[in-house]
Design a protein around this motif. Structure first.
Motif: not given
Ligand SMILES: [Fe+2]
Length: 256
Positions: A66-87, A113-119
């Motif tokens: 009832x408005x006592x706390x304001x909520x929103x959504x996001x996610x804890x995104x695990x950085x891997x190839x499959x997830x990235x394709x969907x994102x 090392x490719x993660x540097x590029x992914x970011x």
């Protein structure tokens, strides 16, 4: 205070199990002085992300509060190839409050090392990556210069409030404090999972940081910066990055 990272929605991942537990976590947050919470269930192989489900769970909890706390959504995104394709197809559902900040979690066992590029790729998509709790990642703790390089290209860093008091061990505690001192940290969040060892509480961190670094820094890390990310705005506080990060002598682990 504004909490950008917590697992408050029921039965979606390893956070709250029931709506009653979600409500108890929310009550603790309200008592602690938290005004905004971003519900960030895991998005990984074990807990696939379903935006319709997440949004429905958030709407239900929001209505009960009832408005006592304001909520929103996001996610804890695990950085891997499959997830990235969907994102790439539709990033907004994964982002904080469907704006442009994205919580990014790394594998505990290898960060190629490719993660540097992914970011950088995420940035080219218009997203602002926030590296979640690197102080709890053994690889990043042993290679803080990688974290520093990511911050230099415009990524942000979130540490877990509990790390500051040793909930995740002495090493994580030391690095969390070192990295605040060295200007590597932009947000402190609860990563709350329950009402026990990992609650949705930030007040103790606000106090501890104010004691060591002054109330302006504490206010920036727990109120002003997370509030800006919540609304998809530029951060009002970007700490000055130390020229080098300490690379402490660490025990070496050998795997056979
Ligand atoms: Fe998390």
């Amino acid at each position: 205070m504004v909490d950008l990272h917590c697992h408050i929605l029921p039965a979606l991942d390893d956070g709250a199990k029931t709506i009653e537990e979600s409500l108890a976590m929310a009550e603790e947050a309200i008592q602690d002085g938290i005004t905004h919470v971003v519900a960030t269930p895991h998005a990984c192989t074990e807990y696939p992300f379903d935006f319709a489900k997440v949004r429905a769970a958030k709407d239900d909890l929001q209505q009960r509060l009832e408005g006592r706390l304001t909520l929103a959504t996001g996610c804890d995104f695990h950085l891997n190839h499959e997830n990235l394709m969907v994102l790439k197809k539709n990033p907004a559902p994964y982002c904080i409050n469907q704006k442009d900040y994205l919580l990014v979690e790394f594998n505990e066992f290898s960060i190629p090392p490719a993660m540097d590029h992914t970011l950088h790729e995420l940035q080219l998509m218009g997203l602002r990556p926030i590296i979640t709790h690197p102080e709890r990642n053994g690889i990043l703790r042993s290679q803080p210069e990688r974290l520093q390089a990511w911050v230099r290209i415009g990524c942000f860093v979130q540490i877990t409030a509990g790390s500051l008091t040793g909930v995740f061990g002495q090493g994580a505690q030391e690095d969390a404090w070192n990295w605040i001192r060295q200007g590597l940290v932009h947000f402190v969040s609860s990563d709350g999972h329950n009402t026990g060892r990992r609650p949705v509480k930030l007040g103790f961190a606000l106090e501890a940081i104010a004691d060591k670094h002054g109330s302006a820094v504490a206010q920036s890390l727990l109120v002003d910066n997370p509030r800006a990310a919540f609304h998809g705005e530029a951060l009002p506080y970007t700490p000055e990055l130390a020229a080098t990060v300490d690379r402490r002598k660490r025990k070496r682990f050998f795997f056979f």
